[in-house]
Design an enzyme around this catalytic site. Structure first.
Site, PDB file in Angstrom:
ATOM      1  N   ARG A 357       0.845  -1.190   0.000  1.00  0.00           N
ATOM      2  CA  ARG A 357       0.000   0.000   0.000  1.00  0.00           C
ATOM      3  C   ARG A 357       0.890   1.253   0.000  1.00  0.00           C
ATOM      4  O   ARG A 357       1.634   1.482   0.958  1.00  0.00           O
ATOM      5  CB  ARG A 357      -0.914   0.023   1.231  1.00  0.00           C
ATOM      6  CG  ARG A 357      -1.872  -1.176   1.318  1.00  0.00           C
ATOM      7  CD  ARG A 357      -3.054  -1.035   0.392  1.00  0.00           C
ATOM      8  NE  ARG A 357      -3.859  -2.232   0.334  1.00  0.00           N
ATOM      9  CZ  ARG A 357      -4.855  -2.511   1.179  1.00  0.00           C
ATOM     10  NH1 ARG A 357      -5.147  -1.684   2.162  1.00  0.00           N
ATOM     11  NH2 ARG A 357      -5.553  -3.623   1.044  1.00  0.00           N
ATOM     12  N   GLU A 359       0.494   4.241   0.732  1.00  0.00           N
ATOM     13  CA  GLU A 359      -0.204   5.287   1.469  1.00  0.00           C
ATOM     14  C   GLU A 359       0.783   5.992   2.383  1.00  0.00           C
ATOM     15  O   GLU A 359       1.510   5.352   3.138  1.00  0.00           O
ATOM     16  CB  GLU A 359      -1.344   4.676   2.293  1.00  0.00           C
ATOM     17  CG  GLU A 359      -2.413   3.998   1.438  1.00  0.00           C
ATOM     18  CD  GLU A 359      -3.421   3.233   2.279  1.00  0.00           C
ATOM     19  OE1 GLU A 359      -3.154   3.054   3.490  1.00  0.00           O
ATOM     20  OE2 GLU A 359      -4.452   2.818   1.737  1.00  0.00           O
ATOM     21  N   ARG A 365      -0.518   2.232  13.201  1.00  0.00           N
ATOM     22  CA  ARG A 365      -1.183   0.994  12.795  1.00  0.00           C
ATOM     23  C   ARG A 365      -1.112   0.719  11.288  1.00  0.00           C
ATOM     24  O   ARG A 365      -1.789  -0.169  10.799  1.00  0.00           O
ATOM     25  CB  ARG A 365      -2.635   0.990  13.260  1.00  0.00           C
ATOM     26  CG  ARG A 365      -3.524   2.063  12.642  1.00  0.00           C
ATOM     27  CD  ARG A 365      -4.944   1.902  13.123  1.00  0.00           C
ATOM     28  NE  ARG A 365      -5.897   2.661  12.322  1.00  0.00           N
ATOM     29  CZ  ARG A 365      -7.206   2.426  12.328  1.00  0.00           C
ATOM     30  NH1 ARG A 365      -7.707   1.456  13.051  1.00  0.00           N
ATOM     31  NH2 ARG A 365      -8.012   3.150  11.577  1.00  0.00           N
ATOM     32  N   HIS A 366      -0.317   1.505  10.554  1.00  0.00           N
ATOM     33  CA  HIS A 366      -0.209   1.305   9.106  1.00  0.00           C
ATOM     34  C   HIS A 366       1.214   0.947   8.695  1.00  0.00           C
ATOM     35  O   HIS A 366       2.186   1.460   9.251  1.00  0.00           O
ATOM     36  CB  HIS A 366      -0.621   2.585   8.361  1.00  0.00           C
ATOM     37  CG  HIS A 366      -2.091   2.849   8.374  1.00  0.00           C
ATOM     38  ND1 HIS A 366      -2.695   3.630   9.325  1.00  0.00           N
ATOM     39  CD2 HIS A 366      -3.082   2.422   7.546  1.00  0.00           C
ATOM     40  CE1 HIS A 366      -3.999   3.673   9.091  1.00  0.00           C
ATOM     41  NE2 HIS A 366      -4.261   2.961   8.020  1.00  0.00           N
ATOM     42  N   GLU A 518     -10.197  -1.762  13.453  1.00  0.00           N
ATOM     43  CA  GLU A 518     -10.608  -2.663  12.366  1.00  0.00           C
ATOM     44  C   GLU A 518      -9.460  -3.569  11.935  1.00  0.00           C
ATOM     45  O   GLU A 518      -8.344  -3.115  11.739  1.00  0.00           O
ATOM     46  CB  GLU A 518     -11.089  -1.822  11.183  1.00  0.00           C
ATOM     47  CG  GLU A 518     -11.513  -2.642   9.971  1.00  0.00           C
ATOM     48  CD  GLU A 518     -10.559  -2.460   8.804  1.00  0.00           C
ATOM     49  OE1 GLU A 518     -10.203  -3.473   8.185  1.00  0.00           O
ATOM     50  OE2 GLU A 518     -10.178  -1.309   8.525  1.00  0.00           O
ATOM     51  N   SER A 521     -11.880  -6.464   6.610  1.00  0.00           N
ATOM     52  CA  SER A 521     -12.905  -5.852   5.774  1.00  0.00           C
ATOM     53  C   SER A 521     -13.366  -6.918   4.800  1.00  0.00           C
ATOM     54  O   SER A 521     -12.540  -7.575   4.146  1.00  0.00           O
ATOM     55  CB  SER A 521     -12.329  -4.650   5.023  1.00  0.00           C
ATOM     56  OG  SER A 521     -13.328  -4.027   4.251  1.00  0.00           O
ATOM     57  N   ARG A 576      -1.540  -6.379  12.170  1.00  0.00           N
ATOM     58  CA  ARG A 576      -2.495  -5.654  13.019  1.00  0.00           C
ATOM     59  C   ARG A 576      -3.181  -6.598  14.003  1.00  0.00           C
ATOM     60  O   ARG A 576      -3.425  -6.231  15.155  1.00  0.00           O
ATOM     61  CB  ARG A 576      -3.524  -4.920  12.170  1.00  0.00           C
ATOM     62  CG  ARG A 576      -4.306  -3.886  12.961  1.00  0.00           C
ATOM     63  CD  ARG A 576      -5.259  -3.074  12.100  1.00  0.00           C
ATOM     64  NE  ARG A 576      -4.568  -2.172  11.196  1.00  0.00           N
ATOM     65  CZ  ARG A 576      -5.181  -1.275  10.423  1.00  0.00           C
ATOM     66  NH1 ARG A 576      -6.519  -1.198  10.455  1.00  0.00           N
ATOM     67  NH2 ARG A 576      -4.500  -0.494   9.622  1.00  0.00           N
TER      68      ARG A 576
END
Length: 602
Positions: A357, A359, A365-366, A518, A521, A576
Site C-alpha cells: 500500500r 499510502e 497501525r499502518h 478494524e 474488511s 495488526r
C-alpha cells in the site's frame, strides 16, 4: 536413573560456592540454612554411592572408635584415606599411565575453556545438543551441552555467574573454581572477559536452583567447560538488558531504548526475549489460519503481485517498469481470489501473502508492506455463511494462542504489559446502524460521525470501549455498511438498493474489530456480470467509493460472463491482528523489518 558421581561432585562444588557466597554476604540465616541443607543432601547422595569418595561425609563416630588416623606403617584397622592421600594416589596413577603431573592447570584448561576455530563444516560429530528451553527440573543430574548467547556474565574470585539466552529462554550457569570438583581458576578469568552477546558452547550438569531472573527458574547449570564459538564486539548499539525492561515503568537511572534506535539495529532488537516471543506468536497466526481453513475444505492459493493495473482502483499503488510497460505491486489479492473461487470453481480458497500500500500514513497501525490473510468462498443462501466461518476461525486462533503460547505471552507481558484478550465463543454481531446508535448514546453527534460515513479511528476506538463495557468482548463484527464507502465489487443490500438515495443505500458488507480497531474488511461480492458492470461504471464515473476504468479490469469482469458462484470473503492484516491481540502500541513491533513511508532499511 540418578546422577553419577561426577555430576554430584560438580553440583556439590557449585552448592558449596553458593554457601560460601551467602555467608560472605551475611545473608539471612534462613537462606544460609536452606543452602547448607541442600549441600548436605547432595553429599549424602554421593556418600551413598561411594563412601570412600573425597567429598563423602565422614562418619566421625566410626573414625573415633577405630582409633583415628593410624600412623604410617601402623595397625588400627581399615580407615578412610585422607584427601591428601587420595590426591597423591591419583597423581601416581596418572604418572604410571604417562600423563603429565598436574602441577599447573594449563593442559587441563585447554580441555575445558577457550575459543574454538571457525566452524567451516569440517566434521560431523555425534554430540547431542540441548535447547535452553529443555533445561528443566526433570533434567537435574544430567550433563547437557548448550549453545547459546552470553546474555550477562559476572566473575569474581573463584566464581563466575553466566546467563545463557536462546530465543525466548534463559538459564543461569555457575562456574566454580577450587576443590576436586571445581573448574580451573583460569577459566573464571577467561569467562569474565567474554563480551556479552557472544555465542558460547557450555557443557554442564543440571542442578536444582531458585533463579527468579531466568525463564528456567528452578534449575541452573554447574559448568564443566566453556568455549567461545563467535565473539561479539564489546560495544553494542544498546544493551539487551536495557531493551528487555518494562517499557512503561522505567526506574531512575535506567536506559530507555527508543523505537527508532531499535528499528535501526533491528537484528539486535529482535534478540530480546520479548521480541523473540512476539515473532513466535506472529508465526503461529498464519499456521492457525491455514489449519482451520484446510480442515474446512479451503484450498491454499497464490495470486500474482505484479499487476498491469491497480488491484481495486485508486492511486495508492507502487508503480514500476515491467519490460517497458507500466506495472504496479498488488494492493490486494481481491480480484484474483474472486476469479479463483467463483469463476474457476475452487469455491473455497485462501491466500497468505504480501500486500503493498503506497499510502503516506505515518501512523502506529499502518505499514506500506504487510502480510495479508485472505479467504474467499462460495455461498449458497446468505453472506452470513461467511460471518460464521470468520467467527469460528478467530475463536480457533484466539483460543489456540491462549492455550499453546502461555509462556510466550508471559514473557511479552513482562516488557509490554497488556490485558488478556477477551472474546466470545460466537462472535458478537451488530449492524452499522446499531453501532452508530451506540455512539450517539455516548454523545457522538452527527457532526462528529455521520450516519453514512465510514468510522474515524477515534470513533472506532470509542465504539470498541462501548462494546467491551456492554458485552465483555474485545472482538466483534459490524455489518450492513453504507454502499457508498465500499468497493465497486460489493454486493448491494437488496432492501435499500435502488429504493433510497445512493448515499443512504446499504451493502452486504462487514468489518471486524479487535480492541476497537478494524482488522478485517469483507463482503458478499457481485457475481452477476450485468450488475458488476453497472457498479464498475457507476463507481468509475465518480459515484460511491470510486473505482478503476472498465478497460483496466476487463480480464476480471470478463471472467463473470461465463457463470460464477455467489461468493464473498474478507482480508485480514496479520501484523495488526498480532499487535492488537498483544495490546502493543505500534504495528512496527510485530514486523521483522517494517516498511513505512520513511523506512526502507534495514
Amino acid at each position: 536413573m540418578g546422577a553419577s558421581l561426577e555430576e554430584l561432585a560438580a553440583a556439590i562444588g557449585v552448592q558449596g560456592a553458593k554457601v560460601k557466597e551467602l555467608k560472605t554476604a551475611k545473608a539471612d540465616a534462613g537462606a544460609i540454612k536452606e543452602a547448607v541443607d541442600a549441600l548436605l543432601a547432595l553429599k549424602k547422595e554421593l556418600t551413598a554411592l561411594d563412601p570412600s569418595h573425597a567429598l563423602a561425609i565422614v562418619d566421625k563416630k566410626a573414625k573415633k572408635k577405630g582409633g583415628g588416623d593410624a600412623p604410617k606403617g601402623g595397625g588400627g584397622g581399615a580407615q578412610k584415606p585422607s584427601k591428601k592421600e587420595l590426591r597423591m594416589a591419583e597423581r601416581a596413577k596418572k604418572a604410571e599411565a604417562g600423563a603429565a603431573a598436574p602441577k599447573a592447570d594449563a593442559s587441563a584448561s585447554a580441555d575445558v575453556f577457550g575459543e574454538v576455530p571457525t566452524i567451516m563444516s569440517t566434521e560431523l560429530s555425534n554430540k547431542v545438543w540441548t535447547p535452553v528451553s529443555a533445561v528443566t527440573y526433570e533434567a537435574v543430574g544430567t550433563t547437557v551441552l548448550v549453545r547459546a548467547r552470553l546474555h550477562t556474565v559476572r566473575a569474581k574470585g573463584n566464581l563466575a555467574f553466566l546467563v545463557l539466552r536462546q530465543g525466548c529462554f534463559t538459564v543461569q550457569a555457575v562456574a566454580a573454581a577450587g576443590g576436586d570438583a571445581g573448574v580451573p581458576k583460569a577459566m573464571i578469568a577467561f569467562v569474565g572477559k567474554i563480551p556479552s552477546e557472544s555465542i558460547v558452547d557450555v557443557e554442564a550438569v543440571v542442578a536444582a536452583a531458585d533463579v527468579a531472573s531466568c525463564s528456567q527458574s528452578d534449575v541452573e547449570l554447574a559448568v564443566k567447560s566453556v568455549f567461545v564459538v563467535s565473539k561479539s564486539l564489546p560495544d553494542l548499539p544498546f544493551q539487551i538488558v536495557d531493551a528487555s525492561r518494562n517499557e512503561n515503568e522505567p526506574k531512575d537511572g535506567e536506559v530507555v531504548v527508543g523505537l527508532d534506535t531499535r528499528l535501526n539495529h533491528r537484528v539486535i532488537d529482535l534478540r530480546t526475549p520479548a521480541n523473540q516471543a512476539i515473532m513466535r506468536v506472529r508465526a503461529a497466526v498464519p499456521l492457525l489460519f491455514a489449519s482451520y481453513l484446510d480442515a474446512n475444505g479451503f484450498v491454499g492459493t497464490n495470486s500474482p503481485k505484479l499487476l498491469a493495473g491497480a488491484s481495486e482502483g485508486g492511486s495508492s499503488v507502487f508503480k514500476l517498469d515491467y519490460f517497458g510497460r507500466d506495472c504496479c505491486l498488488a494492493q490486494s489479492p481481491q480480484l484474483y481470489k474472486q476469479m479463483l473461487s467463483a469463476c474457476a470453481d475452487f469455491e473455497r480458497i485462501y491466500e497468505i501473502g504480501p500486500v503493498f500500500r503506497a499510502e503516506d500514513s505515518n501512523t502506529r497501525r499502518h505499514l506500506c508492506e504487510f502480510t495479508g490473510l485472505d479467504f474467499e468462498m462460495a455461498i449458497y443462501e446468505h453472506y452470513y455463511e461467511i460471518l460464521h466461518v470468520f467467527s469460528e476461525l478467530f475463536a480457533h486462533i484466539f483460543s489456540s494462542l491462549e492455550s499453546k503460547f502461555a509462556k510466550e505471552l508471559g514473557i511479552i507481558s513482562q516488557v509490554y504489559p497488556f490485558e488478556p484478550f477477551k472474546f466470545l465463543p460466537k462472535a458478537l454481531r451488530i449492524s452499522f446502524a446499531e453501532g452508530i446508535e451506540l455512539l450517539r448514546a455516548a454523545g457522538v453527534t452527527e457532526e462528529m460521525q455521520g450516519s453514512f460515513d465510514d468510522l474515524s479511528t477515534e470513533n472506532e476506538k470509542t465504539l470498541g470501549d462501548i462494546v467491551k463495557a456492554k458485552y465483555g468482548t474485545d472482538f466483534f463484527i459490524m455489518d450492513k455498511y453504507p454502499l457508498s464507502i465500499r468497493p465497486f465489487y460489493t454486493m448491494p443490500d437488496p432492501e435499500t438498493y435502488g429504493k433510497v438515495p445512493p448515499a443512504q443505500q446499504l451493502s452486504n458488507s462487514f468489518d471486524m474489530f479487535m480492541r476497537g480497531q478494524e482488522i478485517v474488511s469483507g463482503a458478499q461480492r457481485v457475481h452477476d456480470h450485468a450488475l458488476l458492470m453497472e457498479r464498475v461504471n457507476f463507481c468509475h464515473s465518480g459515484g460511491g467509493h470510486g473505482g478503476p476504468a472498465p478497460e483496466d479490469i476487463k480480464g476480471y469482469t470478463d471472467a463473470f460472463k461465463y457463470g460464477a458462484f455467489p461468493h464473498g470473503g474478507g482480508g485480514v492484516g496479520l501484523e495488526r491482528v498480532v499487535m492488537l491481540y498483544l495490546g502493543l502500541t505500534n504495528i512496527r513491533k510485530v514486523s521483522c523489518f517494517p516498511r513505512d513511508p520513511t523506512r526502507l532499511t534495514p
